[in-house]
Design an enzyme around this catalytic site. Structure first.
Site, PDB file in Angstrom:
ATOM      1  NE  ARG B  77       0.552 -11.284   2.699  1.00 52.79           N
ATOM      2  CZ  ARG B  77       0.682 -12.384   3.441  1.00 52.79           C
ATOM      3  NH1 ARG B  77       1.074 -13.498   2.888  1.00 52.79           N
ATOM      4  NH2 ARG B  77       0.381 -12.362   4.711  1.00 52.79           N
ATOM      5  CG  ASP B  78      -1.134 -11.238  -5.658  1.00 50.77           C
ATOM      6  OD1 ASP B  78      -0.003 -10.736  -5.744  1.00 50.77           O
ATOM      7  OD2 ASP B  78      -1.639 -11.942  -6.541  1.00 50.77           O
ATOM      8  CG  LEU B  79      -7.099  -6.676  -4.522  1.00 49.64           C
ATOM      9  CD1 LEU B  79      -7.528  -8.013  -5.057  1.00 49.64           C
ATOM     10  CD2 LEU B  79      -7.976  -6.289  -3.348  1.00 49.64           C
TER      11      LEU B  79
END
Lengths: 552, 121
Positions: B77-79
Site C-alpha cells: 500500500r505504501d510502496l
C-alpha cells in the site's frame, strides 16, 4: 538534481588545477585512464579527479564500477571491470587492521553493530544503511564532502531524513553543527585517506603465497562443526588467483563434502572466491569472503549463499605444517559419570598408530581405547569419572595439543539460543525468502554460579524441542499464525510475500515472535530448561545493493 | 518538580529513572553510567539485528520500537510513496535514477504486486 553534484565537482577541479593536490594516489594504469578519463581528469601529477582520493574494499570498488555503468553510461565489459576493480583494490585498498572492524559487512553477517565513536554520525549514516559501508572507506575531507553531495544528488529524500536536524537546539545549549557537517568532520578525522596502517601494509604487500595444504575447521549453524582440508593451487599465469579443493566432514552425522572453488586475493589479504560442491547445481555455490592473516599461516572468514546470504558457515584455515596439529574435538561437552563415549579428534598429521596412553584429556577423563586413527582424524572412546571436576581440559595427543579442547561438566545450568535475535523476510512469490536458522547451546554457570558471566562454560549444542511463541506487541497479537513455520532442526521458513486477505487490513505475513527451545536434561526429576530468541519476520527488499550477488 | 514527592511504587520508579545515576561502574552495564551526574539515564535502544533501518517511524524492517507492529501494512500500500519520493533508497528502487519505469507493469501495487520487479542496480 545532479547539478549540485556536478557543480561541486567543477568547483573543486579548477582549484586542483591551480595548485596540484598531491595527497592523492598516482594513477597510471592505461585501462583505468581510458575508461574513467572521459569524466575524471588527470592533473599534472598523475592524480585523477576523485579516484585518487579514496580507498575501499574490492566490494566498494565493484559497487563504484557498477554505478558508473548503470547510471553514467560507461561502456565496460566484465573482464575490463574485473581488471579495474583489482587495480584499485590493490593500489588503493585497505590494510588488514583497517578491514578488521568492518568484516561483518563484507562477510554479510547479521550482527548488531554499534558505532561508539560518534553517535550523530552513526544516526546519519545508519538511517539508510549499515555503518559497515562507511567504516570500510578512507577518503580526504573534500572526498567525504563530495560523497555526501552525491547522496543528496541521487537521493534527495536523504535531505529530509538523515541529513537534517531532528529538532532545533535548545536555547541555552552550545552551538550544534548540522548533522552533515558533523559527519564530514568526524569521518575525515576517523577515516582519512593516508593512515599509518596503509603506509605500512602497502610497503610490505605482495601477492599472498597461499599454495599448499591447509587444515580447515568451521561451524555451520544447524549442522554444527566440520573439519577437513583445503588444497590451494595457483591459477597458471597469475600470482593472485587460486583454485581450491576443500574436503570436509561434519562432526555430527559424518556427511562428507567436497567443494571446488576459484578465488582472487585482493590487496594481499582479501580472499574473494566462489565454490561449488561436486555434483551439485550452481545455485548451491557459495561466496567465500576470507581474510588472510599477515604471515600467511592462518585465514578466517565466512562462506555463504542464499537469497539474503543467510546460509553461511564460519571457516578457519591453518597452514598444514610437517608436525601434528589438532583442529578440534567433537563432542566438546563430556558429562561426568558417562561411560564409553565416542570422541573424535580432528587435525593434521596425527599418528596412524596412536595408543590410548598417548591421548591425554586431563584429570577425570580416561581414554579406554583408540577405535581408529588416521592423519586427519582419530576416534577414541573415553570414560568420564563421576567425580570429574567441572571445567575445560586441554588435550595432548600424538605430540600436538589443543587448549580448552573439551569441557567436563556434571549438569547443564541453562541453555542459550543463538542468534539471540534474528531476522527473516517473507518471500517466495515475487522475491526470495530470507530463512533463519537457530541453535541451542548448553551452558554451565561456572564457579560463581551466576549465569551470563565470564566463567560460564559452553558445552556445545544440545537437542531441544523447538516452538514459536507470541511476542506480544499489540492487542490480540496473532503473528505466530501467519509468519511461517519452525521445524525441529531450529530452521525457520517464512510465509509468502504479498498482502494476506485473511489478516485484518490485508496485512503482510510479517510479525515478531519468540523462538523458544526446550531442553529436557537426562535424569528422572530433571527440570526442563528453556531459552529463547527474538525473531523479526519482516518485509522484503525490492532493491539489492550487494554487487557480489550477481558477480560470477 | 522538587516539591513533589513520590508516594507509590510507580512514582518512585519514575523518580529513580529521573534521578542522576550514581557513577558506580560496577553496577552499570554500559558507558552511559560513566557519563556522571548529568541528566537522566538513557534507556537502551531496541534490540535490532543488522540491516534494519529503524531511525524513522515507521521504519522499513522495524519501527522505532524495534517491532514490525508499527509498519505501514500491507507494505504494498505504501510502496509507491517510498519509490516516488526516494523515501527508502536502500530498500526500494528510486524513480529518479535506478528504476524510472518500476511501476509501469503495475498500476496499483496492492493488486498487481506479483508484477513488481526486483532491482539489482
Amino acid at each position: 538534481m545532479l547539478a549540485g553534484v556536478m557543480s561541486a565537482g567543477l568547483m573543486s577541479s579548477p582549484a586542483r588545477a591551480q595548485r596540484p593536490d598531491t595527497t592523492g594516489f598516482e594513477i597510471t594504469d592505461p585501462l583505468v585512464l581510458r575508461k574513467c578519463g572521459g569524466c575524471h581528469k588527470t592533473d599534472s601529477t598523475n592524480r585523477v579527479a576523485r579516484l585518487s582520493y579514496l580507498r575501499k574494499t574490492p566490494e566498494g570498488w565493484e559497487a563504484s564500477v557498477r554505478r558508473m555503468a548503470s547510471l553514467n553510461s560507461v561502456k565496460i565489459d566484465p573482464a575490463e571491470a574485473r581488471s579495474i576493480v583489482k587495480y584499485f583494490a590493490n593500489r588503493q585498498g585497505l590494510a588488514p587492521a583497517e578491514v578488521a572492524p568492518g568484516r561483518f559487512e563484507t562477510e554479510r553477517r547479521l550482527v548488531e553493530y554499534r558505532y561508539a565513536a560518534d553517535g550523530q554520525t552513526e544516526r546519519t549514516c545508519r538511517a539508510c544503511h549499515s555503518l559497515g559501508r562507511v567504516i570500510l572507506q578512507r577518503r580526504t575531507k573534500s572526498e567525504w564532502e563530495l560523497l555526501i553531495a552525491t547522496h543528496r544528488g541521487y537521493y534527495p529524500g536523504s535531505d529530509f531524513q538523515a541529513f537534517r536536524r531532528m529538532a532545533p537546539p535548545a536555547p541555552d545549549s552550545a552551538p550544534q553543527p548540522h548533522p552533515m557537517d558533523q559527519a564530514i568532520g568526524h569521518l575525515s578525522r576517523a577515516f582519512p585517506l593516508r593512515t599509518p596502517e596503509w603506509t605500512a601494509w602497502s610497503a610490505t604487500m605482495r601477492p599472498a603465497p597461499l599454495e599448499g595444504a591447509w587444515s580447515l575447521a568451521g561451524h555451520e549453524p544447524g549442522r554444527g562443526a566440520f573439519f577437513g582440508r583445503m588444497v590451494i593451487s595457483k591459477v597458471p599465469g597469475t600470482d593472485d588467483e587460486f583454485t581450491s579443493r576443500a574436503t570436509y566432514r561434519y562432526a555430527s552425522g559424518g556427511a562428507l563434502v567436497t567443494r571446488d572453488g576459484r578465488s582472487v586475493v585482493y590487496t594481499g589479504h582479501q580472499w574473494r572466491g566462489r565454490s561449488t560442491p561436486a555434483g551439485m547445481p550452481p545455485d548451491s555455490s557459495m561466496r567465500e569472503v576470507v581474510s588472510v592473516e599477515p604471515g600467511w599461516q592462518e585465514m578466517s572468514g565466512r562462506w555463504f549463499r542464499g537469497g539474503y546470504d543467510e546460509f553461511g558457515m564460519d571457516v578457519k584455515l591453518t597452514r598444514v605444517s610437517p608436525g601434528a596439529a589438532i583442529a578440534g574435538v567433537s563432542p566438546v561437552g563430556l558429562r561426568a559419570g558417562s561411560r564409553d563415549v565416542e570422541v573424535t579428534v580432528f587435525g593434521a598429521n596425527l599418528p596412524r598408530a596412536a595408543t590410548a596412553a598417548s591421548v591425554d584429556f586431563g584429570p577425570g577423563i580416561t581414554v579406554t581405547r583408540v577405535v581408529r586413527s588416521s592423519p586427519d582424524e582419530m576416534v577414541v572412546r573415553v570414560n568420564v569419572d563421576s567425580s570429574a571436576r567441572t571445567g575445560q581440559r586441554d588435550l595432548f595427543a600424538g605430540g600436538a595439543s589443543l587448549r580448552n579442547a573439551v569441557v567436563a561438566y556434571s549438569r547443564i545450568d541453562r541453555i542459550k539460543v543463538t542468534p539471540q535475535s534474528n531476522m527473516a523476510r517473507a518471500g517466495g512469490v515475487r522475491v526470495p525468502k530470507m530463512f533463519a536458522q537457530f541453535e541451542a547451546w548448553g551452558y554451565v554457570n561456572g564457579a560463581d554460579g551466576k549465569p551470563d558471566t565470564d566463567d560460564d562454560l559452553n558445552v556445545g549444542t544440545v537437542p531441544v524441542r523447538w516452538g514459536l511463541e507470541e511476542y506480544g506487541v499489540t492487542f490480540k497479537d496473532d503473528d505466530t499464525q501467519y509468519v511461517g513455520a519452525l521445524d525441529q532442526r531450529g530452521f525457520f521458513t517464512p510465509n509468502v510475500d504479498g498482502p494476506n486477505p485473511a489478516r485484518k487490513g490485508s496485512r503482510n505475513n510479517i510479525g515478531d515472535v519468540w523462538v523458544v527451545a526446550t531442553y529436557t536434561p537426562e535424569g528422572a526429576n530433571a527440570r526442563a530448561l528453556k531459552g529463547r530468541s527474538l525473531l523479526i519476520v519482516t518485509v522484503p527488499l525490492y532493491m539489492r545493493w550487494e554487487p557480489s550477488r550477481t558477480a560470477p | 518538580m522538587r516539591h513533589l514527592k513520590a508516594i507509590n511504587r510507580k512514582a518512585r520508579t519514575i523518580d529513580q529513572l529521573n534521578t542522576p545515576a550514581t557513577p558506580d561502574v560496577h553496577d552499570q552495564p554500559d558507558v552511559v553510567a560513566l557519563q556522571g551526574n548529568s541528566g537522566p539515564r538513557v534507556p537502551d535502544g531496541p534490540h535490532v539485528p543488522l540491516g534494519c533501518s529503524f531511525v524513522f517511524a515507521p521504519g522499513w524492517e522495524v519501527d522505532s520500537s524495534g517491532s514490525t507492529a508499527g509498519l505501514c501494512q500491507p507494505v504494498e500500500r505504501d510502496l509507491y510513496d517510498c519509490y516516488v519520493t526516494c523515501f527508502w533508497p536502500i530498500h526500494v528502487p528510486d524513480l529518479l535514477n535506478h528504476a524510472p519505469d518500476w511501476t509501469n507493469k503495475c498500476a496499483a501495487a496492492q493488486q498487481d504486486w506479483r508484477k513488481i520487479d526486483l532491482i539489482f542496480p
